[in-house]
Design a protein around this motif. Structure first.
Motif, PDB file in Angstrom:
ATOM      1  N   SER A 124       0.856  -1.192   0.000  1.00  0.00           N
ATOM      2  CA  SER A 124       0.000   0.000   0.000  1.00  0.00           C
ATOM      3  C   SER A 124       0.886   1.234   0.000  1.00  0.00           C
ATOM      4  O   SER A 124       1.829   1.321   0.792  1.00  0.00           O
ATOM      5  CB  SER A 124      -0.883   0.024   1.245  1.00  0.00           C
ATOM      6  N   PRO A 125       0.596   2.193  -0.871  1.00  0.00           N
ATOM      7  CA  PRO A 125       1.415   3.406  -0.911  1.00  0.00           C
ATOM      8  C   PRO A 125       1.155   4.290   0.294  1.00  0.00           C
ATOM      9  O   PRO A 125       0.057   4.288   0.858  1.00  0.00           O
ATOM     10  CB  PRO A 125       0.961   4.102  -2.190  1.00  0.00           C
ATOM     11  N   GLN A 126       2.166   5.023   0.687  1.00  0.00           N
ATOM     12  CA  GLN A 126       2.029   6.018   1.755  1.00  0.00           C
ATOM     13  C   GLN A 126       1.987   7.375   1.068  1.00  0.00           C
ATOM     14  O   GLN A 126       3.006   7.858   0.593  1.00  0.00           O
ATOM     15  CB  GLN A 126       3.205   5.932   2.722  1.00  0.00           C
ATOM     16  N   ARG A 127       0.796   7.966   0.984  1.00  0.00           N
ATOM     17  CA  ARG A 127       0.639   9.216   0.232  1.00  0.00           C
ATOM     18  C   ARG A 127       0.201  10.395   1.088  1.00  0.00           C
ATOM     19  O   ARG A 127       0.193  11.527   0.619  1.00  0.00           O
ATOM     20  CB  ARG A 127      -0.373   9.005  -0.895  1.00  0.00           C
ATOM     21  N   THR A 128      -0.204  10.116   2.329  1.00  0.00           N
ATOM     22  CA  THR A 128      -0.740  11.171   3.189  1.00  0.00           C
ATOM     23  C   THR A 128      -0.032  11.144   4.541  1.00  0.00           C
ATOM     24  O   THR A 128       0.050  10.088   5.161  1.00  0.00           O
ATOM     25  CB  THR A 128      -2.254  10.967   3.400  1.00  0.00           C
ATOM     26  N   PRO A 129       0.457  12.294   5.030  1.00  0.00           N
ATOM     27  CA  PRO A 129       1.085  12.320   6.355  1.00  0.00           C
ATOM     28  C   PRO A 129       0.105  11.866   7.443  1.00  0.00           C
ATOM     29  O   PRO A 129      -1.101  12.087   7.340  1.00  0.00           O
ATOM     30  CB  PRO A 129       1.454  13.792   6.553  1.00  0.00           C
ATOM     31  N   LEU A 130       0.629  11.238   8.450  1.00  0.00           N
ATOM     32  CA  LEU A 130      -0.136  10.786   9.611  1.00  0.00           C
ATOM     33  C   LEU A 130      -1.266   9.836   9.231  1.00  0.00           C
ATOM     34  O   LEU A 130      -2.259   9.724   9.955  1.00  0.00           O
ATOM     35  CB  LEU A 130      -0.715  11.981  10.394  1.00  0.00           C
ATOM     36  N   GLY A 131      -1.135   9.182   8.094  1.00  0.00           N
ATOM     37  CA  GLY A 131      -2.189   8.270   7.655  1.00  0.00           C
ATOM     38  C   GLY A 131      -3.521   8.965   7.437  1.00  0.00           C
ATOM     39  O   GLY A 131      -4.569   8.343   7.440  1.00  0.00           O
ATOM     40  N   GLY A 132      -3.498  10.282   7.235  1.00  0.00           N
ATOM     41  CA  GLY A 132      -4.706  11.067   7.008  1.00  0.00           C
ATOM     42  C   GLY A 132      -5.382  11.546   8.265  1.00  0.00           C
ATOM     43  O   GLY A 132      -6.417  12.209   8.206  1.00  0.00           O
ATOM     44  N   ALA A 133      -4.824  11.257   9.443  1.00  0.00           N
ATOM     45  CA  ALA A 133      -5.462  11.657  10.712  1.00  0.00           C
ATOM     46  C   ALA A 133      -5.662  13.165  10.798  1.00  0.00           C
ATOM     47  O   ALA A 133      -6.668  13.629  11.344  1.00  0.00           O
ATOM     48  CB  ALA A 133      -4.637  11.170  11.897  1.00  0.00           C
ATOM     49  N   HIS A 134      -4.741  13.932  10.259  1.00  0.00           N
ATOM     50  CA  HIS A 134      -4.869  15.392  10.315  1.00  0.00           C
ATOM     51  C   HIS A 134      -6.031  15.885   9.462  1.00  0.00           C
ATOM     52  O   HIS A 134      -6.578  16.938   9.723  1.00  0.00           O
ATOM     53  CB  HIS A 134      -3.555  16.054   9.878  1.00  0.00           C
TER      54      HIS A 134
END
Length: 141
Positions: A124-134
């Motif tokens: 799975s690509p990592q495209r968003t900081p903090l896994g999108g939590a922000h």
């Protein structure tokens, strides 16, 4: 329960994956995969490949689109029965255009032919900081 030797052997298998692919030793993929391995790269738009020959052929078809270098890090191993485990790790890939990509691997290694082999890998690509939590909590910034 996995012992320290099992954990070391699993981590070595994950590390060997990068060395084999980066050097083009695709004839040795049976050292890291079970014969019926599933390699799921659908989240990065490449597809799902079943079996060592299919995985090898997919890498050859991708050709120059393959990463120049694969690096695995942040390996976390959990027990999944007597002869299997679940492994989460991070992957960094240096691409030919000098960009760097980051992915998460979720691997299911199992004992096969006297060693640990990957029976399933999901990338799975990592495209968003903090896994999108922000993004889910914009008021908390």
């Amino acid at each position: 329960m996995l012992n320290a030797e099992d954990r070391w052997a699993i981590a070595e298998t994950l590390s060997l994956h990068g060395h084999l692919f980066d050097r083009g030793h695709l004839d040795r993929l049976d050292e890291v995969f079970t014969p019926d391995a599933v390699y799921d790269m659908s989240a990065v738009g490449v597809g799902v490949f079943e079996g060592i020959d299919t995985i090898r052929n997919a890498a050859l078809r991708l050709g120059a689109g393959n990463p120049l270098a694969h690096h695995v890090t942040n390996i976390v191993i959990s027990t999944e029965g007597d002869n299997a485990a679940i492994v989460q790790s991070k992957g960094l890939m240096l691409m030919a255009n000098e960009t760097l990509g980051s992915v998460t691997h979720v691997d299911t290694p199992r004992c096969h032919n006297g060693g640990w082999r990957i029976s399933r890998r999901v990338i799975s690509p990592q495209r968003t900081p903090l896994g999108g939590a922000h993004l889910a909590h914009p008021g908390d910034q």
